[in-house]
Motif scaffolding. Sequence first.
Motif, short mmCIF file in Angstrom:
data_model
loop_
_atom_site.label_atom_id
_atom_site.label_comp_id
_atom_site.label_asym_id
_atom_site.label_seq_id
_atom_site.Cartn_x
_atom_site.Cartn_y
_atom_site.Cartn_z
N GLU A 132 0.84 -1.18 0.00
CA GLU A 132 0.00 0.00 0.00
C GLU A 132 0.88 1.23 0.00
O GLU A 132 1.94 1.26 0.62
CB GLU A 132 -0.92 0.02 1.22
CG GLU A 132 -1.77 1.28 1.26
CD GLU A 132 -2.95 1.21 2.22
OE1 GLU A 132 -3.01 0.28 3.02
OE2 GLU A 132 -3.80 2.12 2.14
N HIS A 165 -5.41 -1.64 2.53
CA HIS A 165 -4.90 -3.00 2.46
C HIS A 165 -5.10 -3.66 3.83
O HIS A 165 -4.84 -3.03 4.86
CB HIS A 165 -3.42 -3.01 2.08
CG HIS A 165 -2.93 -4.37 1.67
ND1 HIS A 165 -2.69 -5.37 2.57
CD2 HIS A 165 -2.69 -4.89 0.45
CE1 HIS A 165 -2.30 -6.47 1.91
NE2 HIS A 165 -2.28 -6.19 0.62
N SER A 222 -2.87 0.32 -3.85
CA SER A 222 -2.96 -0.82 -2.96
C SER A 222 -2.83 -2.10 -3.76
O SER A 222 -3.23 -2.17 -4.92
CB SER A 222 -4.31 -0.82 -2.23
OG SER A 222 -4.54 -2.09 -1.66
#
Lengths: 364, 338
Positions: free
Chosen positions: A255, A268, A334
């Motif tokens: 992320e 995430h 992400s």
Amino acid sequence: MSTVYDGERGEFVAEPAADTVPLLAVKDLRVEFRTNDGVAKVLNGVSYHVDAGETLAVLGESGSGKSVTAQTIMGILDMPPAVVLGGEVLFHGEDLLSAKPARRMQVRGEGIAMIFQDALSALNPVFTVGFQIAEQLRVRRGLSRAEARKGAIDLLDLVRIPHAKQRVRSYPHEFSGGMRQRAMIAMSLALDPELLIADEPTTALDVTVQAQIMDLLRDIQRERDMGLILITHDLGVVAEVADRIAVMYAGRIVEQADVYALFRGPAHPYTEALLQSLPRLDLKGQDLKAIKGLPPSLTRIPPGCPFHPRCPRAVDRCHQEVPDFHPLPGDRHSACHFAHEMLVSGYPGSNPDKHSRGLSRGDA
Amino acid sequence: MNEPILQVRDLVKHFPVRVGVLFKRTIGHVKAVDGVSFDLRKGETLGIVGESGCGKSTLAQVLIRLEPPTGGTALFEGRDMFALRGNDLRRLRRDVQIVLQDPYTSLNPRMTVGDIIGEPFEIHPEVAPKGSREGKVRDLLDVVGLNPEHINRYPHQFSGGQRQRIGIARALALRPKVVICDEPVSALDVSIQAQVMNLLGELQRDLGLSYVFIAHDLSVVRHLSDRVAVMYLGKVVEIGTADEIYGQPSHPYTQALLSAVPVPDPALRGRREVIRLTGDVPSPVDPPSGCRFRTRCWKAQDVCAEEEPELITRVAGHPSACHFAEAHVVVGAERENS
């Protein structure tokens, strides 16, 4: 103006002008360690960038690859066992990985400097601190002994070591832990770098000294408009100093986001789990929400998403398909199949109050 | 609250500093622990926080009688633990156990996990007769969340968090009443730290243990402790319930310590009060006169150099060793999560 497809943002954007090239961009870096016990896939496509005057925090646990990325950037990886399989390290747009050794040497110190976690083992015990700082000035700047010593004193002054004139003659063992870290910062600043990589600079220090060192780093960075990559495992430090965060897990960035956006609503599950597992000074604890299991062994990274064995949201798809590191609204990225859902609905178990609290910068 | 299980009074531990090769002379003393008093009650956790060199680990070593004290007393269930000899001492060692910081160096790499956890039974055979030992070790592995099938593995086959669980199982083998935890989670990664902290909490509830929980991480201590003692240069500077220490710290050192801890919430950036100490902790060989914190204290006056402040209740309902003690909210500890 022409438009190009920007893979990182996933949209067509105006072609960047030459001066918007980031100070440092790491692209799809892949490194493995070939040892007798097998091949450890240490970096599996790491990409991040940092601009002048910006602080990027690279967050991860031991073995996530955050230090290896830094060592690859600096060109100080032990090869063998390390092998760089691919990727680029672009400093002002110039790929350092394919640059000649002489050019790399030139960038090291002047372009990019690095400070390490353990200052006692990073400093040479048989030379004075002043000599070690002055050495760079003599070799790289061609200064005389006397000039270089004066430069070293100025640098020790800059990092707020009291009585720099006397202290320049001290040996590393005569310094306290915090002073040694200051001396190492002074050394890294000797050639006036544009980018500083700080690898866990305060992990070995006490909390009151840690606060002093982080203040110092922040002030120096502001004065010099320097880029700073702060490698750490401490979410508290990240929250206090970083502009952007890149979270690493098993050799990948999972992320990347603006610090405010990330703490308000992670995209995430690993980031979210990390935030929830923290004991906090200002909140009284019930049981902590621990992340079950262990990080994977880098010689046997599970197929699909490497986090799926520990992820509460994992479905069949996660076992097979490696999620792309894909862009999300608000200039964040992400590597989770459900990143969009996480941002829209919040995450089951996440604290909805968190979204209403704090500053409304970025995107939530 | 329950009656105290451990009463420590004026505990002192000085280490001599010697010079010379053949004729060693003592030129001074490292005053590692210099007059520490506290009570540990049954079933509670007393957190001890402080920076490196404040004497918290020496305190742990004295409390499990690894090091003889220079002075002071400690009553364990009413009996002077430093006067015990022979069988009484052996009995004490069953009751007071320790979990060490570094799970990599505190386990013998050449012993199997079963042997490591079972070794206390060799010394205290009355706890587990020979035939029952393997079963007990398996139970212990299960209690700390490890697979009992792994009894014949070696420490290197385990991760850091798992090794710390082995260390905890070893400490629990003799069914102790008091466990001294000396930085049990500071060598672990964040995601593993939470697992081990939860385990320590569960074990305390299930087994009725009392903990002395030593750590430098104030967030960790807050999470697990009922009461907290803050140490500086061998002395307790402030002691109270966790709410008192975190919510209403009255010693300047406690306030500075709390202010220095980074809080993982960028929304608080720039809104928290910043108290920055200058300089380093003075040497424990030659601590400052009067109040030991005065060299770094922004409130220090002449009286601080002359007169050592006693650890007594002045304000905020808990003892603080400062002439100018004043309750002061630093972290907004009672802030609701909203």
